[in-house]
Design a protein around this motif. Structure first.
Motif, PDB file in Angstrom:
ATOM      1  N   VAL A 128       0.867  -1.175   0.000  1.00 33.08           N
ATOM      2  CA  VAL A 128       0.000   0.000   0.000  1.00 33.08           C
ATOM      3  C   VAL A 128       0.906   1.228   0.000  1.00 33.08           C
ATOM      4  O   VAL A 128       1.707   1.417   0.921  1.00 33.08           O
ATOM      5  N   LEU A 129       0.759   2.055  -1.038  1.00 30.16           N
ATOM      6  CA  LEU A 129       1.584   3.249  -1.181  1.00 30.16           C
ATOM      7  C   LEU A 129       0.757   4.470  -0.814  1.00 30.16           C
ATOM      8  O   LEU A 129      -0.368   4.632  -1.301  1.00 30.16           O
ATOM      9  N   VAL A 130       1.304   5.333   0.031  1.00 29.36           N
ATOM     10  CA  VAL A 130       0.558   6.465   0.572  1.00 29.36           C
ATOM     11  C   VAL A 130       1.417   7.727   0.499  1.00 29.36           C
ATOM     12  O   VAL A 130       2.648   7.647   0.400  1.00 29.36           O
ATOM     13  N   PRO A 131       0.776   8.911   0.572  1.00 23.40           N
ATOM     14  CA  PRO A 131       1.554  10.156   0.546  1.00 23.40           C
ATOM     15  C   PRO A 131       2.182  10.506   1.890  1.00 23.40           C
ATOM     16  O   PRO A 131       3.139  11.282   1.952  1.00 23.40           O
ATOM     17  N   ALA A 132       1.628   9.988   2.985  1.00 21.39           N
ATOM     18  CA  ALA A 132       2.164  10.246   4.327  1.00 21.39           C
ATOM     19  C   ALA A 132       1.802   9.063   5.209  1.00 21.39           C
ATOM     20  O   ALA A 132       0.743   8.446   5.046  1.00 21.39           O
ATOM     21  N   LEU A 133       2.669   8.746   6.144  1.00 23.99           N
ATOM     22  CA  LEU A 133       2.460   7.597   7.017  1.00 23.99           C
ATOM     23  C   LEU A 133       1.706   8.006   8.278  1.00 23.99           C
ATOM     24  O   LEU A 133       1.938   9.092   8.819  1.00 23.99           O
ATOM     25  N   PRO A 134       0.800   7.157   8.756  1.00 21.77           N
ATOM     26  CA  PRO A 134       0.158   7.429  10.049  1.00 21.77           C
ATOM     27  C   PRO A 134       1.199   7.447  11.163  1.00 21.77           C
ATOM     28  O   PRO A 134       2.280   6.859  11.033  1.00 21.77           O
ATOM     29  N   ASP A 135       0.897   8.130  12.242  1.00 16.69           N
ATOM     30  CA  ASP A 135       1.813   8.206  13.375  1.00 16.69           C
ATOM     31  C   ASP A 135       1.094   7.701  14.629  1.00 16.69           C
ATOM     32  O   ASP A 135       0.129   8.322  15.086  1.00 16.69           O
ATOM     33  N   PRO A 136       1.530   6.559  15.163  1.00 18.71           N
ATOM     34  CA  PRO A 136       2.614   5.679  14.714  1.00 18.71           C
ATOM     35  C   PRO A 136       2.143   4.751  13.602  1.00 18.71           C
ATOM     36  O   PRO A 136       0.954   4.446  13.490  1.00 18.71           O
ATOM     37  N   VAL A 137       3.069   4.253  12.803  1.00 12.41           N
ATOM     38  CA  VAL A 137       2.720   3.440  11.650  1.00 12.41           C
ATOM     39  C   VAL A 137       2.648   1.958  11.983  1.00 12.41           C
ATOM     40  O   VAL A 137       1.936   1.200  11.322  1.00 12.41           O
ATOM     41  N   GLU A 138       3.346   1.525  13.022  1.00 14.57           N
ATOM     42  CA  GLU A 138       3.432   0.093  13.309  1.00 14.57           C
ATOM     43  C   GLU A 138       2.067  -0.549  13.597  1.00 14.57           C
ATOM     44  O   GLU A 138       1.767  -1.630  13.067  1.00 14.57           O
ATOM     45  N   PRO A 139       1.195   0.059  14.449  1.00 10.53           N
ATOM     46  CA  PRO A 139      -0.111  -0.572  14.686  1.00 10.53           C
ATOM     47  C   PRO A 139      -0.945  -0.710  13.422  1.00 10.53           C
ATOM     48  O   PRO A 139      -1.655  -1.707  13.255  1.00 10.53           O
ATOM     49  N   VAL A 140      -0.868   0.284  12.525  1.00  4.78           N
ATOM     50  CA  VAL A 140      -1.644   0.214  11.294  1.00  4.78           C
ATOM     51  C   VAL A 140      -1.135  -0.917  10.412  1.00  4.78           C
ATOM     52  O   VAL A 140      -1.920  -1.682   9.834  1.00  4.78           O
ATOM     53  N   GLN A 141       0.193  -1.049  10.302  1.00  4.94           N
ATOM     54  CA  GLN A 141       0.760  -2.151   9.521  1.00  4.94           C
ATOM     55  C   GLN A 141       0.373  -3.500  10.106  1.00  4.94           C
ATOM     56  O   GLN A 141       0.034  -4.437   9.371  1.00  4.94           O
ATOM     57  N   GLU A 142       0.402  -3.605  11.419  1.00  4.18           N
ATOM     58  CA  GLU A 142       0.034  -4.863  12.066  1.00  4.18           C
ATOM     59  C   GLU A 142      -1.441  -5.174  11.837  1.00  4.18           C
ATOM     60  O   GLU A 142      -1.826  -6.330  11.613  1.00  4.18           O
ATOM     61  N   TRP A 143      -2.269  -4.139  11.878  1.00  3.28           N
ATOM     62  CA  TRP A 143      -3.712  -4.330  11.632  1.00  3.28           C
ATOM     63  C   TRP A 143      -3.957  -4.796  10.200  1.00  3.28           C
ATOM     64  O   TRP A 143      -4.735  -5.719   9.960  1.00  3.28           O
ATOM     65  N   LEU A 144      -3.284  -4.167   9.214  1.00  8.63           N
ATOM     66  CA  LEU A 144      -3.428  -4.578   7.817  1.00  8.63           C
ATOM     67  C   LEU A 144      -2.948  -6.011   7.617  1.00  8.63           C
ATOM     68  O   LEU A 144      -3.587  -6.799   6.904  1.00  8.63           O
ATOM     69  N   ALA A 145      -1.818  -6.359   8.239  1.00  9.31           N
ATOM     70  CA  ALA A 145      -1.294  -7.722   8.121  1.00  9.31           C
ATOM     71  C   ALA A 145      -2.276  -8.733   8.711  1.00  9.31           C
ATOM     72  O   ALA A 145      -2.452  -9.836   8.172  1.00  9.31           O
ATOM     73  N   GLY A 146      -2.930  -8.371   9.801  1.00 15.45           N
ATOM     74  CA  GLY A 146      -3.920  -9.260  10.394  1.00 15.45           C
ATOM     75  C   GLY A 146      -5.113  -9.483   9.484  1.00 15.45           C
ATOM     76  O   GLY A 146      -5.660 -10.590   9.417  1.00 15.45           O
ATOM     77  N   ARG A 147      -5.526  -8.456   8.751  1.00 14.32           N
ATOM     78  CA  ARG A 147      -6.662  -8.602   7.849  1.00 14.32           C
ATOM     79  C   ARG A 147      -6.277  -9.397   6.602  1.00 14.32           C
ATOM     80  O   ARG A 147      -7.099 -10.135   6.056  1.00 14.32           O
ATOM     81  N   ARG A 148      -5.030  -9.234   6.143  1.00 15.61           N
ATOM     82  CA  ARG A 148      -4.585  -9.982   4.964  1.00 15.61           C
ATOM     83  C   ARG A 148      -4.200 -11.416   5.308  1.00 15.61           C
ATOM     84  O   ARG A 148      -4.389 -12.337   4.519  1.00 15.61           O
ATOM     85  N   GLY A 149      -3.662 -11.610   6.494  1.00 18.61           N
ATOM     86  CA  GLY A 149      -3.154 -12.916   6.871  1.00 18.61           C
ATOM     87  C   GLY A 149      -1.684 -13.094   6.567  1.00 18.61           C
ATOM     88  O   GLY A 149      -1.126 -14.176   6.759  1.00 18.61           O
ATOM     89  N   SER A 150      -1.036 -12.045   6.098  1.00 15.56           N
ATOM     90  CA  SER A 150       0.408 -12.060   5.842  1.00 15.56           C
ATOM     91  C   SER A 150       0.889 -10.614   5.846  1.00 15.56           C
ATOM     92  O   SER A 150       0.092  -9.676   5.966  1.00 15.56           O
ATOM     93  N   GLY A 151       2.202 -10.418   5.691  1.00 16.74           N
ATOM     94  CA  GLY A 151       2.766  -9.088   5.805  1.00 16.74           C
ATOM     95  C   GLY A 151       2.269  -8.116   4.740  1.00 16.74           C
ATOM     96  O   GLY A 151       2.011  -8.486   3.592  1.00 16.74           O
ATOM     97  N   VAL A 152       2.131  -6.854   5.133  1.00 15.43           N
ATOM     98  CA  VAL A 152       1.725  -5.783   4.225  1.00 15.43           C
ATOM     99  C   VAL A 152       2.735  -4.643   4.357  1.00 15.43           C
ATOM    100  O   VAL A 152       3.046  -4.212   5.472  1.00 15.43           O
ATOM    101  N   SER A 153       3.233  -4.175   3.221  1.00 12.43           N
ATOM    102  CA  SER A 153       4.180  -3.060   3.210  1.00 12.43           C
ATOM    103  C   SER A 153       3.411  -1.756   3.043  1.00 12.43           C
ATOM    104  O   SER A 153       2.719  -1.559   2.043  1.00 12.43           O
ATOM    105  N   LEU A 154       3.515  -0.874   4.027  1.00 15.12           N
ATOM    106  CA  LEU A 154       2.876   0.441   3.982  1.00 15.12           C
ATOM    107  C   LEU A 154       3.984   1.484   3.925  1.00 15.12           C
ATOM    108  O   LEU A 154       4.716   1.672   4.895  1.00 15.12           O
ATOM    109  N   ARG A 155       4.122   2.179   2.774  1.00 12.63           N
ATOM    110  CA  ARG A 155       5.258   3.083   2.643  1.00 12.63           C
ATOM    111  C   ARG A 155       4.956   4.204   1.658  1.00 12.63           C
ATOM    112  O   ARG A 155       3.939   4.171   0.939  1.00 12.63           O
ATOM    113  N   ILE A 156       5.864   5.178   1.605  1.00 15.71           N
ATOM    114  CA  ILE A 156       5.780   6.307   0.677  1.00 15.71           C
ATOM    115  C   ILE A 156       6.719   6.035  -0.494  1.00 15.71           C
ATOM    116  O   ILE A 156       7.914   5.792  -0.277  1.00 15.71           O
TER     117      ILE A 156
END
Length: 691
Positions: free
Chosen positions: A321-349
């Motif tokens: 998932v490519l975004v213009p700005a990262l949430p603060d903090p970004v780690e919980p959002v990445q962990e939440w996305l990974a939980g919904r997908r069932g595997s790792g998700v890269s969230l970056r600019i």
């Protein structure tokens, strides 16, 4: 306007741990939901000097009358709970994205025995594979039309499918080779499902495999001198390539990713999302929102991610998932996305290359969407604001009436007397708040007395809800809810007494009644008897569109070109429409009543059995007790009761078509809920709630 210091928690009450907090107004509505890594530090920011707060934050804390919180274990749980509560409560001060259109999807119903390819909108269904969204439905149909040459999957409705199976003849698509015709057993269910799987594989981006396979088959057919088959395969390859050309390659490495861009100003923000699958743009959608709180771009992105993936699981959440700005903090959002997908998700600019260039394209789309939205909304928002201000000036109100309720009485020559209540908030209809009433206090026609009864009942309920509300548990004593991986609350949590909208919990700033001075006086008298003096009342008379105020001998006449008058007319007309629809439904139900309704213990099933056996009520009335006993499930005692009930009742009046005046004959098999014949198309009013 409340003083935040009046409900500020005492020092040491707020725990220094992750959690979710809610601000409520004086009517206990949840007006804002937020999450924090440290509740103590976050809530302290709201109770500083008002002059130091952002204007929108200042408006929120002065509208609120209390704050409460729930402690959770981790920041991911806080994110899940925040999403659930925003969805549940719909708080007015939270960022809520709204689609600028209802986007169509290409859907394959893999949950059916014979999967079907079709266009779908709205909520996603379990067991259905979705591709898109697309900007236009015709774009989906063009793509499907090309692909059906190679993947002849069923596209017909259930009715067409069953009819073809019954007659043994397929539809036109079956004859021209664009459907494998499983309806007439040209292919088995397993073979048809394989076709549907291949169709889905192609749509997910695995295109080269099928093209290479077809090219190999074409070469083999040419070598075997099967030139007609080779020509068909050549055309199939051309169709696939043409379908692929509709989605140009934007990322050379066949990436699966979603790109999210944000365009914003001080008041609003627009979000654009490009769905890239297999390196090609497979879908696009956009959202807009009012910035009703002080918020960063990263926070806007976080809310967009919640809305985009809050109901999704598995491959619907991409690897990147490519975004213009990262949430603060970004780690919980990445962990939440990974939980919904069932595997790792890269969230970056994205920083460089094709992904950076594509992000710039998405950003340009977001800018254009924001400009277009502002162009469309400017006149509408300005007009509504002007209308509310004109009403406030004409009625000498302290402020613009943001919530307006209108009441109307409807009856037919004194029968089936009902009333309606419609609600407009900020100049727009709020249909979920509509209510309808049956007049119970007396019989006959008396609009003034009816209006008094309805207003009394509505605001007596409001006072009862207000009295019931009381205080709530302090945050430090709140239980931590059990939350599943989808963010739903399993244990303690949301109940109606915990903040959900009640039927009559919120008062309006203005009550409008359909009528003149007598109806206005009745409404004002009802409010006075209940001790309510902070709600304005007016009436709009139909004859000259005059606005009447309580106690005034002369009406207020608004200019015919007044936006305020136009808004009052719309509110009044909507109340009239809602009331007369309900009244007609009640009248129709009364006309469909049957003498069998008065037979104790006779349910719908046995009523229908009686009508089916005898064909009409007239024949049933002339039947003997022994003949009635022949109906399965009817004993002699019940038959005697039926005979007595029919003998004591007058012959039922024939049904009349009100549009043509035609007397409608009773038809066997066309029966209402009571087992009686009914006319097709009888009105059915389901919106709103009856009280």
């Amino acid at each position: 306007m409340a003083d935040p210091s009046s409900y500020r928690p005492k020092p040491g009450e707020i725990p220094d741990s992750p959690g979710v907090y809610r601000f409520r107004d004086e009517h206990r509505r949840v007006i804002y939901v937020g999450k924090a890594k440290s509740l103590r530090q976050r809530l302290a920011n709201y109770f500083q000097d008002l002059a130091g707060l952002h204007p929108r934050t200042r408006s929120m804390v002065t509208t609120a009358a209390s704050v409460e919180w729930t402690v959770v274990s981790t920041e991911v749980e806080a994110l899940q709970l925040e999403y659930s509560w925003i969805k549940e409560y719909d708080p007015r001060f939270n960022v809520k994205y709204r689609d600028d259109k209802s986007y169509p999807y290409l859907a394959v119903t893999m949950n059916e025995e014979y999967p079907r390819v079709q266009v779908m909108r709205g909520h996603k269904k379990k067991g259905v594979r979705y591709f898109g969204p697309y900007a236009h439905a015709w774009a989906i149909r063009d793509t499907v039309d090309l692909l059906l040459r190679v993947f002849p999957v069923r596209t017909c409705s259930a009715g067409v499918f069953k009819n073809a199976a019954r007659t043994g003849r397929p539809c036109l698509l079956g004859y021209i080779g664009k459907c494998s015709a499983p309806c007439v057993d040209r292919v088995s269910a397993e073979e048809h499902r394989e076709l549907a799987d291949e169709f889905c594989d192609f749509m997910t981006g695995r295109t080269n495999t099928y093209i290479r396979r077809l090219e190999k088959q074409m070469a083999e057919a040419a070598d075997d001198m099967e030139y007609e088959r080779a020509a068909r395969l050549r055309d199939d390859i051309g169709a696939l390539k043409k379908a692929m050309e509709k989605n140009a390659v934007v990322l050379a490495d066949a990436t699966d990713a979603d790109l999210i861009a944000v365009a914003e100003d001080e008041l609003e923000a627009a979000v654009q999302i490009f769905h890239v699958r297999g390196g090609r743009v497979r879908g696009q959608r956009g959202w807009v929102t009012d910035k009703v709180e002080e918020i960063t771009t990263g926070a806007l992105v976080e809310h967009a991610l919640q809305q985009l993936y809050g109901e999704e699981t598995g491959d619907a959440v991409p690897k990147e998932v490519l975004v213009p700005a990262l949430p603060d903090p970004v780690e919980p959002v990445q962990e939440w996305l990974a939980g919904r997908r069932g595997s790792g998700v890269s969230l970056r600019i994205p920083q460089r290359g094709d992904k950076k260039a594509l992000m710039e394209t998405v950003e340009r789309n977001a800018q254009q969407a924001l400009v277009l939205h502002k162009t469309k909304r400017a006149s509408d928002l300005t007009t509504r604001s002007r209308a509310l201000e004109e009403i406030a000036d004409a009625l000498d109100l302290d402020s613009a009436p943001l919530r307006v309720e209108c009441y109307d009485i409807s009856h037919l020559q004194g029968d089936d007397v009902v009333a309606s209540m419609v609600v407009f908030e900020d100049g727009l209809a709020r249909k979920s708040e509509y209510r309808r009433f049956q007049i119970k206090g007396f019989a006959g026609q008396d609009d003034v007395r009816s209006m008094h009864e309805v207003i009394t009942r509505r605001f007596r309920r409001y006072l009862a809800e207000k009295e019931k509300t009381g205080e709530w548990t302090d945050g430090e004593n709140a239980e931590t809810p059990e939350i599943d991986r989808n963010g739903e609350i399993v244990g303690t949590g949301l109940t109606e007494d915990d903040g959900r909208p009640k039927k009559f919990a919120y008062p309006p700033q203005l009550v409008v009644v359909d009528g003149g001075a007598p109806q206005v006086a009745a409404a004002r008298r009802a409010l006075d008897e209940l001790g309510i003096d902070d709600i304005a009342v007016c009436g709009l008379a139909k004859r000259l569109e005059e606005v009447w105020l309580p106690g005034d001998d002369d009406p207020v006449v608004l200019p015919r070109t007044s936006e305020g008058l136009y808004l009052l007319q719309r509110v009044r007309d909507e109340a009239h429409r809602f009331a007369i629809t309900y009244q007609r439904a009640k009248r129709s139900k009364r006309f469909r009543s049957s003498p069998l309704d008065d037979v104790p213990g006779l349910g719908d099933t046995r009523k229908q059995a009686l009508l089916k056996h005898f064909g009409s009520l007239k024949k049933l009335r002339s039947a003997t007790i022994d003949q009635i006993c022949e109906v399965p499930g009817i004993g002699r005692k019940t038959a005697e009761t039926i005979a007595v009930a029919l003998a004591s009742s007058a012959p039922a009046a024939p049904a009349v078509n009100t549009a043509t005046g035609e007397i409608m004959e009773e038809e066997p098999g066309t029966m209402g809920s009571g087992g009686e014949p009914v006319a097709a198309g009888a009105p059915d009013e389901r919106r709103g709630q009856e009280t």
